[in-house]
Each structure stands twice: as structure tokens, then as C-alpha cells.
Design a protein around this motif. Structure first.
Motif, PDB file in Angstrom:
ATOM      1  N   SER A 268       0.819  -1.211   0.000  1.00 62.78           N
ATOM      2  CA  SER A 268       0.000   0.000   0.000  1.00 62.78           C
ATOM      3  C   SER A 268       0.855   1.264   0.000  1.00 62.78           C
ATOM      4  O   SER A 268       0.348   2.354  -0.288  1.00 62.78           O
ATOM      5  CB  SER A 268      -0.940   0.002   1.210  1.00 62.78           C
ATOM      6  OG  SER A 268      -0.210  -0.037   2.426  1.00 62.78           O
TER       7      SER A 268
ATOM      8  N   GLU B  20       0.360   5.255  -1.533  1.00 63.62           N
ATOM      9  CA  GLU B  20       0.704   6.460  -0.770  1.00 63.62           C
ATOM     10  C   GLU B  20       1.586   7.393  -1.596  1.00 63.62           C
ATOM     11  O   GLU B  20       1.301   8.588  -1.748  1.00 63.62           O
ATOM     12  CB  GLU B  20       1.426   6.050   0.511  1.00 63.62           C
ATOM     13  CG  GLU B  20       2.139   7.179   1.223  1.00 63.62           C
ATOM     14  CD  GLU B  20       3.236   6.679   2.147  1.00 63.62           C
ATOM     15  OE1 GLU B  20       3.994   7.516   2.649  1.00 63.62           O
ATOM     16  OE2 GLU B  20       3.337   5.455   2.357  1.00 63.62           O
TER      17      GLU B  20
ATOM     18  N   LEU C  63      -3.974   2.683   9.693  1.00 68.46           N
ATOM     19  CA  LEU C  63      -3.863   2.281   8.295  1.00 68.46           C
ATOM     20  C   LEU C  63      -5.184   2.439   7.552  1.00 68.46           C
ATOM     21  O   LEU C  63      -5.209   2.806   6.377  1.00 68.46           O
ATOM     22  CB  LEU C  63      -3.380   0.830   8.212  1.00 68.46           C
ATOM     23  CG  LEU C  63      -1.950   0.579   8.697  1.00 68.46           C
ATOM     24  CD1 LEU C  63      -1.612  -0.902   8.608  1.00 68.46           C
ATOM     25  CD2 LEU C  63      -0.952   1.401   7.904  1.00 68.46           C
TER      26      LEU C  63
ATOM     27  N   SER D  29      -6.062   6.635   7.557  1.00 66.71           N
ATOM     28  CA  SER D  29      -5.224   7.443   6.672  1.00 66.71           C
ATOM     29  C   SER D  29      -5.521   7.151   5.199  1.00 66.71           C
ATOM     30  O   SER D  29      -5.564   8.064   4.372  1.00 66.71           O
ATOM     31  CB  SER D  29      -3.740   7.208   6.970  1.00 66.71           C
ATOM     32  OG  SER D  29      -3.391   5.854   6.777  1.00 66.71           O
ATOM     33  N   MET D  30      -5.754   5.884   4.864  1.00 68.44           N
ATOM     34  CA  MET D  30      -6.054   5.553   3.476  1.00 68.44           C
ATOM     35  C   MET D  30      -7.443   6.047   3.080  1.00 68.44           C
ATOM     36  O   MET D  30      -7.665   6.450   1.928  1.00 68.44           O
ATOM     37  CB  MET D  30      -5.940   4.047   3.250  1.00 68.44           C
ATOM     38  CG  MET D  30      -6.020   3.615   1.794  1.00 68.44           C
ATOM     39  SD  MET D  30      -4.831   4.440   0.693  1.00 68.44           S
ATOM     40  CE  MET D  30      -3.273   3.806   1.334  1.00 68.44           C
TER      41      MET D  30
ATOM     42  N   SER E 223      -2.676  12.972   5.397  1.00 67.27           N
ATOM     43  CA  SER E 223      -2.848  11.521   5.425  1.00 67.27           C
ATOM     44  C   SER E 223      -1.525  10.793   5.210  1.00 67.27           C
ATOM     45  O   SER E 223      -1.276   9.743   5.800  1.00 67.27           O
ATOM     46  CB  SER E 223      -3.857  11.085   4.360  1.00 67.27           C
ATOM     47  OG  SER E 223      -3.371  11.323   3.061  1.00 67.27           O
ATOM     48  N   VAL E 224      -0.636  11.347   4.375  1.00 65.49           N
ATOM     49  CA  VAL E 224       0.665  10.717   4.139  1.00 65.49           C
ATOM     50  C   VAL E 224       1.481  10.683   5.431  1.00 65.49           C
ATOM     51  O   VAL E 224       2.222   9.725   5.685  1.00 65.49           O
ATOM     52  CB  VAL E 224       1.431  11.458   3.020  1.00 65.49           C
ATOM     53  CG1 VAL E 224       2.893  11.018   2.971  1.00 65.49           C
ATOM     54  CG2 VAL E 224       0.774  11.184   1.677  1.00 65.49           C
TER      55      VAL E 224
ATOM     56  N   GLU F 233       0.355   7.665   7.113  1.00 65.59           N
ATOM     57  CA  GLU F 233       0.688   6.454   6.370  1.00 65.59           C
ATOM     58  C   GLU F 233       2.086   5.950   6.709  1.00 65.59           C
ATOM     59  O   GLU F 233       2.287   4.771   6.992  1.00 65.59           O
ATOM     60  CB  GLU F 233       0.603   6.727   4.862  1.00 65.59           C
ATOM     61  CG  GLU F 233      -0.787   6.656   4.297  1.00 65.59           C
ATOM     62  CD  GLU F 233      -1.252   5.221   4.186  1.00 65.59           C
ATOM     63  OE1 GLU F 233      -0.626   4.418   3.494  1.00 65.59           O
ATOM     64  OE2 GLU F 233      -2.263   4.909   4.833  1.00 65.59           O
ATOM     65  N   TYR F 234       3.071   6.831   6.661  1.00 71.39           N
ATOM     66  CA  TYR F 234       4.461   6.411   6.841  1.00 71.39           C
ATOM     67  C   TYR F 234       4.678   5.747   8.188  1.00 71.39           C
ATOM     68  O   TYR F 234       5.217   4.640   8.281  1.00 71.39           O
ATOM     69  CB  TYR F 234       5.405   7.613   6.682  1.00 71.39           C
ATOM     70  CG  TYR F 234       6.789   7.325   7.208  1.00 71.39           C
ATOM     71  CD1 TYR F 234       7.667   6.522   6.488  1.00 71.39           C
ATOM     72  CD2 TYR F 234       7.210   7.835   8.432  1.00 71.39           C
ATOM     73  CE1 TYR F 234       8.927   6.234   6.970  1.00 71.39           C
ATOM     74  CE2 TYR F 234       8.465   7.545   8.933  1.00 71.39           C
ATOM     75  CZ  TYR F 234       9.327   6.752   8.201  1.00 71.39           C
ATOM     76  OH  TYR F 234      10.571   6.468   8.706  1.00 71.39           O
TER      77      TYR F 234
ATOM     78  N   ILE G  60       2.577   2.329   8.563  1.00 74.82           N
ATOM     79  CA  ILE G  60       3.131   1.186   7.836  1.00 74.82           C
ATOM     80  C   ILE G  60       4.423   0.714   8.479  1.00 74.82           C
ATOM     81  O   ILE G  60       4.655  -0.487   8.656  1.00 74.82           O
ATOM     82  CB  ILE G  60       3.368   1.557   6.364  1.00 74.82           C
ATOM     83  CG1 ILE G  60       2.031   1.757   5.648  1.00 74.82           C
ATOM     84  CG2 ILE G  60       4.178   0.486   5.644  1.00 74.82           C
ATOM     85  CD1 ILE G  60       2.173   2.285   4.237  1.00 74.82           C
TER      86      ILE G  60
ATOM     87  N   ARG H 145      -6.996  -3.518   3.114  1.00 78.21           N
ATOM     88  CA  ARG H 145      -6.556  -3.289   4.495  1.00 78.21           C
ATOM     89  C   ARG H 145      -7.606  -3.695   5.513  1.00 78.21           C
ATOM     90  O   ARG H 145      -7.275  -4.015   6.656  1.00 78.21           O
ATOM     91  CB  ARG H 145      -6.204  -1.812   4.694  1.00 78.21           C
ATOM     92  CG  ARG H 145      -4.860  -1.427   4.156  1.00 78.21           C
ATOM     93  CD  ARG H 145      -4.504  -0.011   4.520  1.00 78.21           C
ATOM     94  NE  ARG H 145      -3.173   0.337   4.049  1.00 78.21           N
ATOM     95  CZ  ARG H 145      -2.597   1.511   4.282  1.00 78.21           C
ATOM     96  NH1 ARG H 145      -3.234   2.453   4.965  1.00 78.21           N
ATOM     97  NH2 ARG H 145      -1.380   1.746   3.832  1.00 78.21           N
TER      98      ARG H 145
END
Length: 420
Positions: free
Chosen positions: A7, A11, A71, A74-75, A112-113, A116-117, A120, A190
Motif C-alpha cells: 500500500s 501512498e 492504516l 489514513s487511506m 494523510s501521508v 501512512e508512513y 506502515i 486493508r
């Protein structure tokens, strides 16, 4: 774990697509003035600043309610933002308000990024076999480069398929719509993943904890310093050694923009290949030794390569770009696991939000500008490499005193002699 790692493709596709479509977006949302492209890039810079805020918010959520929650959330935000971008009215339809709406949605993507980082990274670290954490976590870094390559490809295909009028009218929407569909598909995938076992265990043991960031700031200050230092080195080698290289070759060496962008594609492919090898190496020799090795190389290689590339030929440009990409990709691969291992499960996402994301914002967003400014002011070809070396000089003592976090393979003890 596979779903989480792959995923990262989505991103980075969504985040970087804007850059590759910048000239089209400039015409559609800001007109044909000389300042339209600059305004478009300024919006990207503002959205980049939303990453630390997103990391803080999602970090708190992840340390309180779980990695899976981050996860998914954010997605979901990214999917909505990309879909709304594809449906935005243009400047021709509503005037300057179109640019304001675009800025709001880009900030939402940047927000959101940020979540994400760290989500993950923590999820992969906590689910990986202890002796394979470096390799497994590095796959997220490799996947993000695949996302960037996908964004380049989709942007190039879109621009090639449509004439100017169709592209500005509706063709520009298709890459963003594709990104929204990718994000929606990833969100569905997810929804099938389980919560991190390490988080579940920590939640059962300390169900009453409500302030993970405060806990980390009180008990893990050395971890914050080490995380900031590691991320600073990873960011400066990546953003100067990879993303700035095309600008350097065009402005200093006079290489054509088309050829410079092709070199960026080669560099991205090199990073994808080298990243898992560097992650696996850190599993065998330890994060500390691997980071020290690459940190020492950062003292000399960037200076040498920028000097080497100043007298531009195709061979020199390709050689320099590949060497810098190998160095940057290796540091990034090891740093992803090393930074997450600086914090306990209880506040890992909050720790990454403050330490890693803050360093990325400073040394990622600012250093390409500084590299160009130093080169213009001095006229000295190795100036960008000196910038990387200066950061490495400051970071190396931190790496030297850093405790090992990887469960490196133990050496078999020498058998004792039989008693006489």
C-alpha cells in the motif's frame, strides 16, 4: 504484512503525482501567467508541511487505538482527497476559488501521508520475524519508489494521449481518479488485516495509558535525538542525492531536461533494487554498523560524485546518479527500521511522528533549495555534496554512540577445552 507494504505504492503515487502533473495543474487552476507554475509548487510545499501534523494526530490514534485503525483511517482520507481532486471545478468554471479548493485537498493528502508512513513502518516492524525486520520494513521504502514510478508513467501516458484542449478540459482528472480507485482498493484490502500482535499485548498490559506522546517525551528523549539524526541523514542523502540531481545536471551541466528526468527514472529503479539488500544487510551486521558504514561513505561519495558530474557526459551523469541513488537508497532502507526500533511499542508512532517526520520536513523540503542556493552563490560544483557531508559529520557521533537495536546473529561460542 504484504498488504501493508504494497500500500506504500498508493501512498507515494498519490503524493508525487501532483508534481509530475504540475505544469498542467498550473494552467488549469492558476491560468497561463508566469507565476502559475511557481504557485502550483508552493501549494505542494505547503501540503508537505502538513505531514508532521498528520503524523502527530495519527500517531496518537495509533498508539491509543491500534495500528490497523491508522492504516484504515489514513487511506480513507487519501481516497476521499484524491476523488475530490478529480472532481474539482477549474479556474475557468469558478475563478480563483478553484485554487483555494485545490490547496485544501492537497493539505488533506499531505496530512494523510504523515499517518501512512509511521503506520506502515510500525505495523511491518511489529509483525516481522525479529531477525528479518530490516528486510521486511525496507520493503515499504522500495514500494514507495514503485509508486513514484507509477505516477511518472500515468502522467506521461495521460499527457501523450490527449491534445492540449482535451487535457486541460478533462484529461488531467484521469490520473487522480485512478489514484482514488487505487486508494479505495487498498482500503478494502486493508480491512482484512489483523491488528499488530505487539500492540495487542501492550494494550492488555497497560490499558490505562492515555498520553503516549507525553510518555515518550518523558522517558525516551535519547530515542528522539537518535531518530532525528538518522532521519536527517536519510533525508539529505535522498533529497539532495536523488531528487535534486536532475536540477543540478540541468542548471550546472547544461543537460537537457528530458535527459535529466530519464536519469531520475533510472535512479528510482536503482533504489527499488538496492533497498531490500541494504535492509537484509542490516539484519546480519546490525543497524548501527550499517548506518556507520553508509554515514562514512556520505562524507566522501556525494562530494566526489557532484564534482564528477559537473563535466556532464551521459556516462558521467549516469554513473554519478546511480552511485548517489545506491547510497541514498541504502541509508533510507536501514533508517526505516532503525528509527522505529528506537521506541517501545507503547509510543512508537508518536515517537516517529516527532523524531522522524520533523527531520524529514526540515532536511527533505529545505535541502534541495539550499543545495541550489549554495551552488549558485559559490559557483563550486561540489557544493551539494558538501551539504550532505556536513550533515553526516554531525550525525556520525550520534550513530557511534547509538546502542544496537537489531537482534543480529550471534556468533557461536568457542567450545571450551576438555579438562585435563
Amino acid at each position: 504484512m504484504v498488504v501493508a507494504a504494497l500500500s506504500a505504492v498508493v501512498e507515494w503515487y498519490d503524493f508525487t503525482l501532483y508534481l509530475f502533473m504540475a505544469t498542467v495543474i498550473a494552467r488549469v487552476f492558476f491560468g497561463h501567467s508566469a507565476a502559475s507554475v511557481l504557485t502550483t509548487l508552493a501549494l505542494f510545499a505547503i501540503a508537505y508541511l502538513m505531514r508532521p501534523l498528520g503524523a502527530l494526530v495519527f500517531g496518537h490514534i495509533g498508539d491509543r487505538y491500534g495500528r490497523r485503525t491508522v492504516l484504515l483511517a489514513s487511506m480513507a482520507v487519501m481516497a476521499v482527497a484524491m476523488l475530490e481532486t478529480a472532481l474539482l471545478p477549474t479556474r475557468a468554471q469558478i475563478g480563483s476559488g478553484a485554487g483555494a479548493l485545490l490547496l485544501a485537498l492537497r493539505c488533506l493528502v499531505g496530512f494523510s501521508v504523515g499517518g501512512e508512513y509511521i503506520g506502515i513502518t510500525a505495523y511491518l516492524l511489529e509483525g516481522a520475524p525479529p531477525r528479518r525486520r530490516g528486510l521486511v520494513v525496507s520493503l515499504a521504502a522500495a514500494a514507495s519508489e514503485i509508486g513514484a514510478l507509477l505516477a511518472v508513467a500515468v502522467a506521461a501516458i495521460t499527457v501523450s494521449l490527449f491534445d492540449g484542449a482535451a487535457l486541460d478540459s478533462w484529461g488531467w482528472r484521469l490520473p487522480f481518479l485512478f489514484g482514488a480507485l487505487l486508494a479505495a482498493a487498498t482500503l478494502v484490502a486493508r480491512s482484512t488485516i489483523r491488528e499488530s500482535p505487539a500492540f495487542e499485548q501492550e494494550k492488555r498490559a497497560h490499558a490505562g495509558r492515555h498520553a503516549p506522546l507525553r510518555l515518550m517525551l518523558r522517558t525516551q528523549r535519547p530515542g528522539f535525538c537518535r531518530t532525528f539524526a538518522i532521519s536527517a541523514l536519510a533525508s539529505v542523502t535522498y533529497y539532495v542525492g536523488i531528487t535534486y540531481v536532475p536540477t543540478y545536471l540541468s542548471s550546472v551541466g547544461g543537460l537537457a531536461e528530458r535527459d535529466s528526468l530519464w536519469l531520475s527514472t533510472i535512479a528510482a529503479a536503482v533504489v527499488i533494487v538496492v533497498t531490500p539488500f541494504a535492509g537484509a544487510l542490516s539484519d546480519r551486521v546490525g543497524r548501527r554498523f550499517a548506518l556507520l558504514l553508509f554515514g562514512v561513505l556520505s562524507l566522501a561519495l556525494p562530494v566526489a560524485m557532484f564534482t564528477f558530474m559537473a563535466d556532464v557526459t551521459v556516462l558521467r551523469a549516469v554513473t554519478g546518479a546511480v552511485v548517489l541513488a545506491v547510497l541514498a537508497g541504502s541509508i533510507r532502507a536501514v533508517s526505516t527500521a532503525a528509527t522505529a526500533e528506537q521506541f517501545p511499542v507503547a509510543g512508537r508512532l508518536s515517537g516517529l511522528a516527532v523524531g522522524a517526520t520533523a527531520a524529514t520536513t526540515v532536511f527533505g523540503g529545505l535541502t534541495p533549495y539550499l543545495a541550489q542556493a549554495m551552488t549558485d552563490a559559490s559557483g563550486w560544483a561540489p557544493a551539494p555534496g558538501v551539504l550532505v557531508a556536513a550533515v553526516a559529520v554531525v550525525v556520525l557521533p550520534v550513530l557511534w554512540w547509538m546502542p544496537e537495536t537489531a537482534p543480529v546473529r550471534a556468533v557461536s561460542p568457542r567450545p571450551e577445552a576438555s579438562p585435563a
